[in-house]
Design a protein around this motif. Structure first.
Motif, PDB file in Angstrom:
ATOM      1  N   GLU A 126       0.802  -1.234   0.000  1.00  0.00           N
ATOM      2  CA  GLU A 126       0.000   0.000   0.000  1.00  0.00           C
ATOM      3  C   GLU A 126       0.833   1.282   0.000  1.00  0.00           C
ATOM      4  OE1 GLU A 126      -2.606  -0.947   3.399  1.00  0.00           O
ATOM      5  OE2 GLU A 126      -4.239  -1.049   1.954  1.00  0.00           O
ATOM      6  N   GLN A 127       2.128   1.174  -0.312  1.00  0.00           N
ATOM      7  CA  GLN A 127       2.954   2.395  -0.347  1.00  0.00           C
ATOM      8  C   GLN A 127       2.540   3.314  -1.497  1.00  0.00           C
ATOM      9  OE1 GLN A 127       7.285   1.672   0.196  1.00  0.00           O
ATOM     10  NE2 GLN A 127       6.698  -0.351   0.878  1.00  0.00           N
ATOM     11  N   ASP A 129      -0.559   3.495  -2.691  1.00  0.00           N
ATOM     12  CA  ASP A 129      -1.808   4.112  -2.209  1.00  0.00           C
ATOM     13  C   ASP A 129      -1.489   5.250  -1.241  1.00  0.00           C
ATOM     14  OD1 ASP A 129      -3.195   2.308  -3.699  1.00  0.00           O
ATOM     15  OD2 ASP A 129      -3.850   1.063  -2.016  1.00  0.00           O
ATOM     16  N   ALA A 130      -0.473   5.032  -0.398  1.00  0.00           N
ATOM     17  CA  ALA A 130      -0.094   6.069   0.576  1.00  0.00           C
ATOM     18  C   ALA A 130       0.359   7.338  -0.151  1.00  0.00           C
ATOM     19  CB  ALA A 130       1.011   5.561   1.496  1.00  0.00           C
ATOM     20  N   LEU A 131       1.137   7.170  -1.212  1.00  0.00           N
ATOM     21  CA  LEU A 131       1.561   8.339  -1.997  1.00  0.00           C
ATOM     22  C   LEU A 131       0.345   9.097  -2.500  1.00  0.00           C
ATOM     23  CD1 LEU A 131       4.428   7.097  -4.362  1.00  0.00           C
ATOM     24  CD2 LEU A 131       4.597   8.923  -2.686  1.00  0.00           C
ATOM     25  N   TYR A 132      -0.602   8.332  -3.049  1.00  0.00           N
ATOM     26  CA  TYR A 132      -1.805   8.945  -3.612  1.00  0.00           C
ATOM     27  C   TYR A 132      -2.577   9.730  -2.548  1.00  0.00           C
ATOM     28  CZ  TYR A 132      -6.120   9.342  -6.269  1.00  0.00           C
ATOM     29  OH  TYR A 132      -7.220   9.848  -6.913  1.00  0.00           O
ATOM     30  N   THR A 133      -2.728   9.124  -1.353  1.00  0.00           N
ATOM     31  CA  THR A 133      -3.493   9.817  -0.301  1.00  0.00           C
ATOM     32  C   THR A 133      -2.738  11.025   0.252  1.00  0.00           C
ATOM     33  OG1 THR A 133      -2.627   8.364   1.428  1.00  0.00           O
ATOM     34  CG2 THR A 133      -4.710   7.728   0.434  1.00  0.00           C
ATOM     35  N   MET A 134      -1.424  11.094  -0.012  1.00  0.00           N
ATOM     36  CA  MET A 134      -0.667  12.290   0.382  1.00  0.00           C
ATOM     37  C   MET A 134      -0.697  13.344  -0.721  1.00  0.00           C
ATOM     38  SD  MET A 134       2.732  10.834   2.165  1.00  0.00           S
ATOM     39  CE  MET A 134       2.672   9.180   2.708  1.00  0.00           C
ATOM     40  N   ALA A 135      -1.609  13.158  -1.674  1.00  0.00           N
ATOM     41  CA  ALA A 135      -1.776  14.110  -2.791  1.00  0.00           C
ATOM     42  C   ALA A 135      -0.524  14.173  -3.673  1.00  0.00           C
ATOM     43  CB  ALA A 135      -2.162  15.497  -2.284  1.00  0.00           C
ATOM     44  N   ILE A 136       0.170  13.047  -3.781  1.00  0.00           N
ATOM     45  CA  ILE A 136       1.350  12.965  -4.649  1.00  0.00           C
ATOM     46  C   ILE A 136       1.041  11.962  -5.752  1.00  0.00           C
ATOM     47  CG2 ILE A 136       3.785  12.250  -4.758  1.00  0.00           C
ATOM     48  CD1 ILE A 136       3.756  13.102  -1.671  1.00  0.00           C
ATOM     49  N   ASN A 137       1.144  12.432  -6.998  1.00  0.00           N
ATOM     50  CA  ASN A 137       0.823  11.541  -8.111  1.00  0.00           C
ATOM     51  C   ASN A 137       1.892  10.436  -8.223  1.00  0.00           C
ATOM     52  OD1 ASN A 137       0.747  10.439 -10.851  1.00  0.00           O
ATOM     53  ND2 ASN A 137      -0.905  11.930 -11.109  1.00  0.00           N
ATOM     54  N   TYR A 141       5.856  10.598  -9.476  1.00  0.00           N
ATOM     55  CA  TYR A 141       6.902  10.369  -8.481  1.00  0.00           C
ATOM     56  C   TYR A 141       7.712   9.115  -8.774  1.00  0.00           C
ATOM     57  CZ  TYR A 141       9.169  10.268  -3.953  1.00  0.00           C
ATOM     58  OH  TYR A 141      10.112  10.270  -2.970  1.00  0.00           O
TER      59      TYR A 141
END
Lengths: 256, 248
Positions: A126-127, A129-137, A141
């Protein structure tokens, strides 16, 4: 019979889906190359991973290929009394065909599988997914830097492979097969020009894209836990190698 | 305020969410409970846009996030923090790198200032001197704490928790529950947690919603839920195999 058609239909749908997703991911990754903020640190890190860390294996492959090529071509050319053409044979083979293809296959095995494994692990833990939820595409990235690294490093590695291949060929031709060094170098310079090198470099540019795109795609869309990560790594190598060889034929046909 | 209206989601022929309606109040902890595989994670993934619904709306302060373009939704996401089930820490970064990552990406703060904020957030979740450790060197409980520190580092308005105590021993689970309770009260943030851990639910929840067969079947204050006569809810809260919930 119906089962056969159903299976064929599913395969066709999968093929279209995979191709479509791959082009979508490529379009996004290319788009983000031009959109700030630029992830320079990530790009340099990936360039080091694809380029610098592949150097050893590429030098080893290139030099031994050049050495074998010199021996084999000497054996064939001797029959026509054309031993002096060993130098250009090695250089042209390396520059136009073996340099880009062997480099690409080696980088696929070393960097492509590692990329797919890393991204696949990030997906199943889920890393991503974690990027996505931190508003990072995640494409910007993770994938854009890898594609930039592939596009920029493969041509450089290919030139290095060509160079060490020629040096390997020279070593075998001159020291072991007793070809006159002046003749070896002179003939090579006569027959090989910059266009031959650029021909291989152009191919390597496409190979760099194929390696990183296939590996990124396989890793990014990994499903099924640890088994899925293993499958992604295998697919990255198998699909990558097949596409390199197929595209090599297509590019050769176009540029021949 | 987050309002979920008639949210539906199917995977192939399997209907997971079959018209979920739920209003989540600001500044409170809402715990969504339900059996494993009932669609809790699917629901929470819709709230942060990791999944797109087949139909229905998710309103954040009145705006439907399911209809937003990427740029607009990215701005909404900056108001969220999320703690994943396995913490989802980046393997390649240190603890400080993980916690400071959103600040590095979204602010112009100097590295020194980021380090200061990271240390403060780590202290808030009960961790001192772990900044330079790698995630692989942390225990399960420490990973969750680091994940929580990362989730709150941008001072988000809404924090989501995906099974925050899964895989932890009862003492560590209680410690995480205390931590969630303390940080929520201190930060006045909206917390949304999904879990099947009843002890955690009673400890942290202001509001409880139960999801069953793709729908929210009960929703209310935790004390009301304890008295609720719905046999499905009663069976789940009692942790009994006997009752209307089918055990496969």
């Amino acid at each position: 019979m119906r089962e056969l058609f159903e299976r064929l239909g599913r395969m066709a749908v999968t093929a279209v889906t995979v191709t479509g997703n791959m082009f979508l991911i490529l379009a996004q990754a290319v788009y983000f190359i031009f959109i700030p903020p630029y992830k320079l640190r990530n790009i340099v890190k990936q360039m080091e991973f694809v380029g610098v860390k592949s150097l050893f294996v590429v030098i080893l492959t290139g030099s031994f290929t050049g050495m074998v090529l010199a021996m084999q071509s000497f054996n064939a050319l001797k029959r026509f009394g054309a031993e002096s053409l060993v130098g250009p044979t090695v250089a042209l083979s390396m520059a136009r065909e073996l340099g880009p293809v062997l480099t690409a296959l080696m980088v696929t095995g070393r960097a492509g599988s590692a990329m797919a494994t890393e991204l696949g692990t990030m997906r199943v833990t889920e890393q991503i997914d974690a990027l996505y939820t931190m508003a990072i595409n995640p494409v910007k990235y993770l994938i854009t830097p890898r594609i930039v690294a592939g596009l920029s490093m493969l041509p450089i590695l290919t030139v290095i492979t060509d160079f060490v291949g020629v040096i390997g060929g020279y070593f075998v031709g001159v020291t072991l097969l007793n070809i006159n060094p002046g003749v070896y170098i002179g003939r090579t310079v006569d027959f090989v020009n910059v266009d031959d090198i650029m021909y291989g470099v152009t191919k390597s540019f496409f190979f760099g894209l194929i390696i990183t795109l296939v590996a990124s795609y396989q890793g990014f869309y990994t499903t099924g836990g640890a088994e899925g990560v293993g499958r992604a790594a295998t697919n990255a190598v198998v699909v990558g190698c097949v596409l390199i060889l197929v595209s090599d034929y297509i590019l050769t046909s176009i540029m021949f | 305020m987050i309002e979920i209206i008639d949210l539906k989601k199917s995977f192939n022929v399997k209907v997971v969410l079959d018209g979920v309606d739920l209003a989540i109040e600001d500044g409170k902890t809402t715990v969504i409970i339900g059996r494993s595989g009932v669609g809790k994670s699917v629901l929470i993934k819709h709230i942060v846009g990791l999944l797109k619904p087949d139909s229905g709306k998710i309103l954040v302060d009145g705006k439907d996030i399911t209809k937003m373009g990427e740029r607009e939704f990215t701005e909404v996401l900056k108001r969220f923090g999320m703690l994943f089930q396995g913490a989802a820490l980046f393997d390649s970064m240190t603890v400080a790198g993980n916690v400071g990552f959103p600040l590095k990406e979204h602010t112009d703060l100097a590295d020194k200032d980021i380090r200061g904020i990271v240390t403060e957030k780590l202290r808030r979740v009960g961790l001192v001197g772990v900044e330079d450790m790698m995630p692989a060197d942390l225990s399960g409980g420490m990973k969750k704490r680091v994940g929580l520190a990362r989730a709150i580092v941008m001072d988000p308005e809404i924090v989501l928790f995906d099974e925050p105590t899964t895989g932890l021993d009862p003492i560590m689970s209680d410690s995480i529950a205390n931590l969630m309770s303390e940080t929520q009260k201190a930060l006045k943030t909206t917390y949304i947690a999904i879990t099947h851990d009843i002890a955690l639910t009673y400890k942290i929840a202001d509001m409880v919603a139960m999801i069953y067969e793709g729908k929210i079947i009960e929703h209310g204050a935790v004390e009301e839920m304890k008295k609720n006569a719905n046999p499905v809810l009663r069976q789940f809260l009692a942790g009994s195999a006997q009752g209307p919930i089918k055990v496969y």
